[in-house]
Motif scaffolding. Structure first.
Motif: not given
Length: 310
Positions: A130-139, A159-160
């Motif tokens: 889940l956290l990886d998906a949030f970080m992907q969204d930002v990046a 992942r999200s």
């Protein structure tokens, strides 16, 4: 599941749920889909609320406030480190005391998560996903990266959104391969529905979830989308996305019969919530490039009616 709801405050449900308010933080964002509602078995309300607030806090770190992309990624990394410390120690309070910079909100959210993890032993990789998906969204938003095809977008949903369904099935001790796949289908469908519902908000913010392959297939340019221009081509593009999401939702829908009692009924409403949004978006007056719909009383009546016949 990683959804991107409109941010409207709502009263705390703790007393209505019959849950100790000191152990369960209130749901303070508008949601289209049930979150630890009265249909949820009482013994599962606290762990579900803990999961919700863990994901909601991360979503806010990724989305809310004036911070730069670099600041958001730094905060999400710190949040991930605090999560691992909390789960390892069994109490976020002790790890938070070691880091004076940790926001007080994190202490409460991660403390609740750690207490529930001590009982339920969630697969931690799902929380990391889940956290990886949030970080992907930002990046990806910062870099204006586009999804080349549906497979790449589904990998993001893996992942999200999908971890939430798997975490909930873990609570119900349902872990066979068929049930997990059906859960993934439902969660991915809900994530896609959120994307199509939020086109008018996401596109101006630089978030592009319509894949390059789909846009090219329908002859829709990024300039048309950026202008929020509704044309026969963009309408056909949106309809194709709705067909895709609906097919996934209906493929996963038999899972409602695997969960007992109240949980099965709540899942019926979740599935029907997604299908009701799709039904609304199919109507020309609800073109998501023109406006964002919000479910109302008549929609909830329709959801209940359809859930009776699943």
């Amino acid at each position: 599941m990683h959804v991107k709801p409109a941010h409207h405050a709502s009263p705390s449900p703790a007393s209505a749920l019959g849950v100790d308010a000191s152990k369960v933080l209130p749901v303070t964002h508008y949601e289209n889909f049930p979150v630890a509602s009265w249909l949820c078995p009482p013994r599962l309300r606290a762990p579900i609320a803990a999961l919700y607030h863990f994901a909601r806090t991360a979503d806010d770190l990724a989305d809310e406030g004036p911070g730069t992309a670099e600041q958001r990624l730094s905060e999400l990394s710190a949040y991930r480190a605090q999560m691992h410390a909390a789960l390892a120690s069994g109490a976020a309070e002790s790890s938070a005391r070691q880091d004076a910079a940790a926001p007080a909100l994190w202490t409460g959210v991660l403390g609740a998560l750690a207490r529930q993890h001590a009982t339920w032993h969630w697969p931690v990789q799902l929380l990391d996903d889940l956290l990886d998906a949030f970080m992907q969204d930002v990046a990806w938003t910062q870099a204006q990266r586009l999804y080349p095809d549906r497979a790449t977008l589904l990998d993001y949903c893996r992942r999200s959104a999908n971890p939430v369904g798997r975490l909930l099935l873990h609570l119900h001790q349902v872990q066979d391969a068929e049930a997990l796949q059906q859960s993934d289908d439902i969660c991915s469908a809900l994530q896609l529905v959120n994307f199509w519902q939020d086109l008018r908000q996401d596109i101006p913010r630089g978030r592009h979830y319509l894949s390059e392959a789909d846009c090219q297939q329908h002859g829709v340019t990024r300039a048309q989308l950026q202008a929020l221009e509704s044309t026969p081509a963009t309408q056909a593009l949106v309809q194709a996305q709705l067909d895709w999401a609906e097919a996934l939702m209906r493929r996963g829908a038999p899972l409602v019969h695997r969960l007992p009692g109240r949980a099965g009924w709540e899942l019926r409403l979740v599935v029907q919530g997604g299908l009701q949004v799709i039904r609304r978006l199919r109507q020309p007056r609800h073109d998501p490039l023109r406006r964002r719909i919000k479910l109302g009383r008549s929609d909830y009546t329709a959801m209940l009616w359809h859930s009776l016949w699943m």
